[in-house]
Design a protein around this motif. Sequence first.
Motif, PDB file in Angstrom:
ATOM      1  N   SER A  18       0.698  -1.299  -0.021  1.00  0.00           N
ATOM      2  CA  SER A  18      -0.043   0.019  -0.054  1.00  0.00           C
ATOM      3  C   SER A  18       0.838   1.424   0.007  1.00  0.00           C
ATOM      4  O   SER A  18       2.001   1.266   0.248  1.00  0.00           O
ATOM      5  N   PRO A  23       2.467   4.732  -8.826  1.00  0.00           N
ATOM      6  CA  PRO A  23       2.265   3.260  -9.253  1.00  0.00           C
ATOM      7  C   PRO A  23       2.576   3.485 -10.807  1.00  0.00           C
ATOM      8  O   PRO A  23       2.035   4.325 -11.503  1.00  0.00           O
ATOM      9  N   THR A  24       3.152   2.486 -11.168  1.00  0.00           N
ATOM     10  CA  THR A  24       3.318   2.179 -12.542  1.00  0.00           C
ATOM     11  C   THR A  24       3.174   0.539 -12.787  1.00  0.00           C
ATOM     12  O   THR A  24       3.233  -0.184 -11.874  1.00  0.00           O
ATOM     13  N   SER A  25       2.999   0.202 -14.042  1.00  0.00           N
ATOM     14  CA  SER A  25       2.714  -1.028 -14.342  1.00  0.00           C
ATOM     15  C   SER A  25       3.865  -2.030 -14.349  1.00  0.00           C
ATOM     16  O   SER A  25       3.808  -3.296 -14.569  1.00  0.00           O
ATOM     17  N   ASP A  27       5.918  -1.646 -11.589  1.00  0.00           N
ATOM     18  CA  ASP A  27       6.343  -1.786 -10.130  1.00  0.00           C
ATOM     19  C   ASP A  27       6.525  -3.472 -10.048  1.00  0.00           C
ATOM     20  O   ASP A  27       5.713  -4.103 -10.522  1.00  0.00           O
ATOM     21  N   THR A  49       4.043  -6.241  -9.727  1.00  0.00           N
ATOM     22  CA  THR A  49       2.501  -5.860  -8.909  1.00  0.00           C
ATOM     23  C   THR A  49       1.306  -5.691  -9.820  1.00  0.00           C
ATOM     24  O   THR A  49       1.624  -6.043 -10.925  1.00  0.00           O
ATOM     25  N   THR A  50       0.170  -5.462  -9.527  1.00  0.00           N
ATOM     26  CA  THR A  50      -0.725  -5.246 -10.418  1.00  0.00           C
ATOM     27  C   THR A  50      -0.944  -3.920 -11.007  1.00  0.00           C
ATOM     28  O   THR A  50      -1.777  -3.501 -11.715  1.00  0.00           O
ATOM     29  N   GLY A  51       0.303  -3.073 -10.616  1.00  0.00           N
ATOM     30  CA  GLY A  51       0.045  -1.675 -11.076  1.00  0.00           C
ATOM     31  C   GLY A  51      -0.587  -0.640 -10.300  1.00  0.00           C
ATOM     32  O   GLY A  51      -0.613   0.691 -10.491  1.00  0.00           O
ATOM     33  N   ALA A  52      -1.158  -1.342  -9.300  1.00  0.00           N
ATOM     34  CA  ALA A  52      -2.051  -0.317  -8.382  1.00  0.00           C
ATOM     35  C   ALA A  52      -1.083   0.295  -7.291  1.00  0.00           C
ATOM     36  O   ALA A  52      -0.101  -0.278  -6.978  1.00  0.00           O
ATOM     37  N   ALA A  53      -1.613   1.393  -6.689  1.00  0.00           N
ATOM     38  CA  ALA A  53      -1.043   1.964  -5.505  1.00  0.00           C
ATOM     39  C   ALA A  53      -0.735   1.012  -4.214  1.00  0.00           C
ATOM     40  O   ALA A  53      -0.128   0.889  -3.344  1.00  0.00           O
ATOM     41  N   SER A  54      -2.200   0.166  -4.056  1.00  0.00           N
ATOM     42  CA  SER A  54      -2.249  -0.819  -3.111  1.00  0.00           C
ATOM     43  C   SER A  54      -2.951  -2.009  -3.713  1.00  0.00           C
ATOM     44  O   SER A  54      -3.330  -2.013  -4.796  1.00  0.00           O
ATOM     45  N   GLY A  55      -2.647  -3.067  -2.978  1.00  0.00           N
ATOM     46  CA  GLY A  55      -3.164  -4.228  -3.577  1.00  0.00           C
ATOM     47  C   GLY A  55      -2.333  -5.533  -2.684  1.00  0.00           C
ATOM     48  O   GLY A  55      -1.818  -5.492  -2.223  1.00  0.00           O
TER      49      GLY A  55
END
Length: 206
Positions: A18, A23-25, A27, A49-55
């Motif tokens: 989080s 965020p980038t695709s 990360d 990661t999923t590219g999201a700020a949190s997940g």
Amino acid sequence: SVSPTSIVAGGSVTATWSGIAAPTSTDWIGLYPVGAPDTYTSGISWQYTTGAASGNLPYAIPSTTPPGTYELRLFTNFTYTRIGKSNAFTVTVPPQASLSVSPTSIVAGGSVTATWNNITAPTSTDWIGLYVPGAPDTYTYNLSWRYTTGGASGNVPFTIPATLAPGTYELRLFTNFTYTRIAKSNTFTVTASQQASLSVSPTSIV
């Protein structure tokens, strides 16, 4: 963060992140021994990661990972700029498959019980072969065989061929209809099958 905090090599943990400000695709998360530098050669494995700020996502721990203490590290935009680090977690060795035979002495043509445990990835074509101790794991030296039940643990009767020569033998456990051996039994003795007999008395008759 990582959960659970103890995992068998070949299993999967959950990586949760989080607060990524930009965020980038690309990360990504890397698996590292605790204390290792943030370098390519020190990492064990990685995934985006999923590219999201949190997940969160499942993170597979390679089956070849040595036992020890590890952590996941979060890097930004496919660089080695680390922006997060997880709690430490322990990787353990998976239990080893085992195979045993009983009884330890059998007459040719009889049957022993083959018992196995801890096949980590059981298949319906796992199989058990009869071999002379020290013989190679090949078709040529396989004296008899049968499938397991496909379970991680279990037992089956194993018929000893009536034509088998007296001697010392063992059973071997192979995975998925290949010659990849994952366990070997204790040795057992095969004796000659009992021969029928006939006698006559008296020894002289009119």
